[in-house]
Design an enzyme around this catalytic site. Structure first.
Site, mmCIF file in Angstrom:
data_model
loop_
_atom_site.group_PDB
_atom_site.id
_atom_site.type_symbol
_atom_site.label_atom_id
_atom_site.label_comp_id
_atom_site.label_asym_id
_atom_site.label_seq_id
_atom_site.Cartn_x
_atom_site.Cartn_y
_atom_site.Cartn_z
ATOM 1 N N GLU A 1 0.820 -1.204 0.000
ATOM 2 C CA GLU A 1 0.000 0.000 0.000
ATOM 3 C C GLU A 1 0.859 1.262 0.000
ATOM 4 O O GLU A 1 1.470 1.606 1.012
ATOM 5 C CB GLU A 1 -0.934 0.025 1.211
ATOM 6 C CG GLU A 1 -1.868 1.225 1.192
ATOM 7 C CD GLU A 1 -2.860 1.240 2.341
ATOM 8 O OE1 GLU A 1 -3.832 2.001 2.251
ATOM 9 O OE2 GLU A 1 -2.655 0.488 3.314
ATOM 10 N N GLU B 1 -12.171 1.975 3.553
ATOM 11 C CA GLU B 1 -11.249 2.398 4.604
ATOM 12 C C GLU B 1 -11.337 3.913 4.791
ATOM 13 O O GLU B 1 -10.427 4.663 4.434
ATOM 14 C CB GLU B 1 -9.819 1.976 4.281
ATOM 15 C CG GLU B 1 -8.924 2.035 5.517
ATOM 16 C CD GLU B 1 -7.466 1.756 5.205
ATOM 17 O OE1 GLU B 1 -6.810 1.128 6.056
ATOM 18 O OE2 GLU B 1 -6.982 2.167 4.150
#
Length: 306
Positions: free
Chosen positions: A186, A281
């Site tokens: 990420e 998220e």
């Protein structure tokens, strides 16, 4: 009051009460029996997102998500939960036909134990996290797990840092690959000191590792901040993208609260044939039950691209 009038009034009141009770029962039945919304993509809420509507209990929250039509779930903190809870969560997800999304490999915080440094102690912590993640993944039927390589090692040339990260991730892939598991890297926008920040850089790292167990987590919120051109950059790196996360910018709240045209982005992702998970998220822009319902309504809106 005359007896005749009393009887008439009592009868009318009783009828009204009966009618009210019937309407309330019918209304509750409609709510309880309403079919879950059918989304085009696998959006994955996280714990706490609907706690006002669903209650504090973890299993109740997962069931609530399924009742709303969400077909996936993610939990960054899964590795920190006890084995009994992990098992129960996995069983609930299986029962409700929900796909388990990412959890974070426990290697320390995002800036900690940087793989760019090439230090054995950092590598050992990372590999231990990968080994423990395999067991967690089995309990919850997970496939993907998030890895953040850590911060820059400013004393080393960037090419050497790249090499150190690639070699460390190759070692992690050796652990995960036999189990069909995938670490998703990420790139983040949280700090200029983070090693991994852009999609092209992450693409290069994945090509260097050259394993089906090392792919990209394309977090739309973070990458809107660091590079923009979302659809263009997703297209350039598409063959290495295995997981997507969501958050509008500015604010990192639900779609429709910021500048990103999520309906168009989701339409493009759907047309690419993506059948993986899109993790929600982000926070809620409003508090309370109304704020939680606003999140559900926002996803219905941006998912209506067909």
């Amino acid at each position: 009051m005359k007896r005749r009038n009393f009887i008439q009034k009592t009868a009318l009141t009783g009828s009204a009460l009966t009618m009210g009770s019937s309407l309330a029962y019918a209304s509750n039945s409609l709510v309880e029996n309403a079919a879950p919304h059918k989304f085009n993509l696998k959006y994955a809420p996280h714990l706490g997102m609907f706690k006002e509507l669903a209650g504090e209990d973890i299993i109740d929250q997962i069931n609530f998500m399924a009742d709303q039509g969400f077909t996936a779930f993610e939990d960054n903190g899964m590795m920190g939960r006890d084995v009994a809870m992990q098992t129960k969560m996995g069983e609930t997800l299986a029962k409700r036909g929900m796909t388990m999304g990412v959890f974070v490999v426990d290697k320390g915080g995002n800036m900690a134990n940087t793989l760019a440094a090439g230090k054995q102690e950092h590598l050992d912590i990372f590999l231990d996290g990968c080994k423990r993640a395999v067991e967690v993944a089995k309990r919850v039927n997970a496939k993907w797990m998030t890895v953040v390589p850590g911060g820059y090692e400013r004393r080393l040339p960037i090419g050497v840092q790249d090499g150190n990260v690639i070699e460390a991730l190759k070692r992690g892939a050796e652990i995960l690959e036999p189990h069909g598991l995938v670490m998703v890297l990420e790139p983040l926008s949280d700090s200029p000191d983070l090693y991994l920040q852009n999609s092209d850089q992450t693409y290069m790292i994945c090509k260097g590792v050259d394993s089906p167990s090392c792919k990209i987590l394309y977090d739309i919120y973070h990458l809107q901040k660091t590079e923009g051109h979302l659809i263009h950059n997703m297209d350039l790196t598409w063959d290495e993208i295995a997981y997507i996360q969501i958050g509008d910018n500015p604010g990192r709240k639900e779609p429709t609260t910021g500048e990103i045209n999520y309906k168009n982005v989701f339409k493009w992702i759907h047309e690419k044939g993506f059948d993986g998970v899109l993790g929600m998220e982000h926070g809620n822009s409003k508090s309370g039950k109304a704020g939680e319902q606003a999140v559900i309504d926002a996803y219905k809106e941006v998912d209506s691209f067909m």
